[in-house]
Design a protein around this motif. Sequence first.
Motif, mmCIF file in Angstrom:
data_model
loop_
_atom_site.group_PDB
_atom_site.id
_atom_site.type_symbol
_atom_site.label_atom_id
_atom_site.label_comp_id
_atom_site.label_asym_id
_atom_site.label_seq_id
_atom_site.Cartn_x
_atom_site.Cartn_y
_atom_site.Cartn_z
ATOM 1 N N ASP A 193 -3.875 -2.883 8.444
ATOM 2 C CA ASP A 193 -5.326 -2.461 8.012
ATOM 3 C C ASP A 193 -5.394 -0.973 8.598
ATOM 4 O O ASP A 193 -5.813 -0.142 7.687
ATOM 5 C CB ASP A 193 -6.170 -3.358 8.187
ATOM 6 C CG ASP A 193 -7.860 -3.188 7.976
ATOM 7 O OD1 ASP A 193 -8.020 -2.654 6.889
ATOM 8 O OD2 ASP A 193 -8.559 -3.003 8.903
ATOM 9 N N ASP A 248 -4.798 2.916 6.775
ATOM 10 C CA ASP A 248 -5.728 3.714 6.475
ATOM 11 C C ASP A 248 -5.327 5.170 6.950
ATOM 12 O O ASP A 248 -5.692 6.285 6.190
ATOM 13 C CB ASP A 248 -7.094 3.561 7.325
ATOM 14 C CG ASP A 248 -8.238 2.923 6.418
ATOM 15 O OD1 ASP A 248 -7.965 2.181 5.454
ATOM 16 O OD2 ASP A 248 -9.388 2.706 6.757
ATOM 17 N N ARG A 262 0.824 -1.229 -0.014
ATOM 18 C CA ARG A 262 -0.082 -0.113 -0.057
ATOM 19 C C ARG A 262 1.006 1.137 -0.113
ATOM 20 O O ARG A 262 1.001 1.868 0.970
ATOM 21 C CB ARG A 262 -0.865 0.043 1.194
ATOM 22 C CG ARG A 262 -1.778 -1.137 1.220
ATOM 23 C CD ARG A 262 -3.053 -1.097 2.160
ATOM 24 N NE ARG A 262 -4.200 -2.035 1.622
ATOM 25 C CZ ARG A 262 -5.079 -2.188 2.213
ATOM 26 N NH1 ARG A 262 -5.485 -1.673 3.513
ATOM 27 N NH2 ARG A 262 -6.118 -2.853 1.783
HETATM 28 MG MG MG Z 1 -8.857 -1.499 5.564
#
Ligand code: MG
Length: 372
Positions: free
Chosen positions: A268, A272, A112
């Motif tokens: 996770d 964000d 990411r």
């Molecule tokens: Mg997420």
Amino acid sequence: MGRYRIAWMPGDGIGVDVMTATRVVLDRLALDATYVPADIGWEFWCREGEALPERTCAILRETDCALFGAITSKPKEEAQKELVPALRDKGLSYRSPIVRLRQDFNLHTNLRPCRAYPGNPLNYRDDVDLVVFRENTEGLYAGVEFHPVPQEVSDVLAKTSPQWRRFAKLPLEEVAISTRVMTRAGCRSIVTQAFDYARKTGRKRVTLVEKPNVLRETGGLMTRVAREVAKAYPGIDFDEANVDAMCMWLIKNPQSYSVLVCENMFGDIISDLCGQLVGGLGFASSGNIGDKYAVFEPTHGSAPKYAGQMKVNPIATFLAAKLMLDWLGEEERARRLEGGIAKVIKEAKVRTYDMGGKATTMQMAEAVAANV
Ligand code: MG
Ligand code: IPM
């Protein structure tokens, strides 16, 4: 037939909007690909009781990689209510298709990148350039959960863990357990991916984000494995931060960090936070990468209230397509795509509503396509 076979999974909600826009950009890049449409999403749950039908898995098995838009998911009771009557009370249960894809296809690495493109009015700062490596198949997402807790599980825990004794007294229905399962191989793999990426891209710092002071066994294993792996990369600084402290540091000094490596749930959450530093969901993309297969997606959800309005920002999906091009070895097209995105952001003429403008999803697509 094209050189690449790419499974095309818009999903539902705005997944359809952003994927339509992404096709315009990929076509302008003249990628030599065949796009194979594949069913996934809420409507297949409602109609067939399966959001990720087996025919879609079959397509994934015979394509090179997949691009995925978004899917709606709803809490247990609502999911049951929306099933066609013939499927209700059949004991079907909804499980997130993307989490299943990650596990069933062993897409162990979630990449990411979070880069602040100059001129994006939504940047928290202009000098943020972070890359999160999130372990993608284990941890709290492993799915080893109980409610009510089976008697035999409670008995074994009472025997093996003094910490369980205060819960063992409660009725089994009054307790739920989710376990964080981490393997040495999983830890080693994600940390190695992070360091290899740092070496390949000339980054000088890798930070492990964990909580070993409390999660002594899983966090401890990850920390020991990471220290070991780090020794093989002498030119790259390795440091460790607790996940809570990291949330503060990333707000205070995001420019000091480069590559972050985390287990599944911490990744996770942290990703964000990092996504918001560089403009929020319209700019956060993600690659779910295995040894032989990969699924690329924007990190955002399906935003049903905007579905079909062609209003949302498609840049996150363009960035996912950029990750896909890199993974396919199409580096030149990947660079052109990222360059086009950066230019449109910088010029500030075409902006979707989240960026304070009035441009539609398609106008953004055409602007980027014109600059690749
Ligand atoms: Mg997420
Ligand atoms: C993500 C999402 C998913 C996750 C959801 C949709 C299951 O939040 O990709 O970050 O928790 O991994």
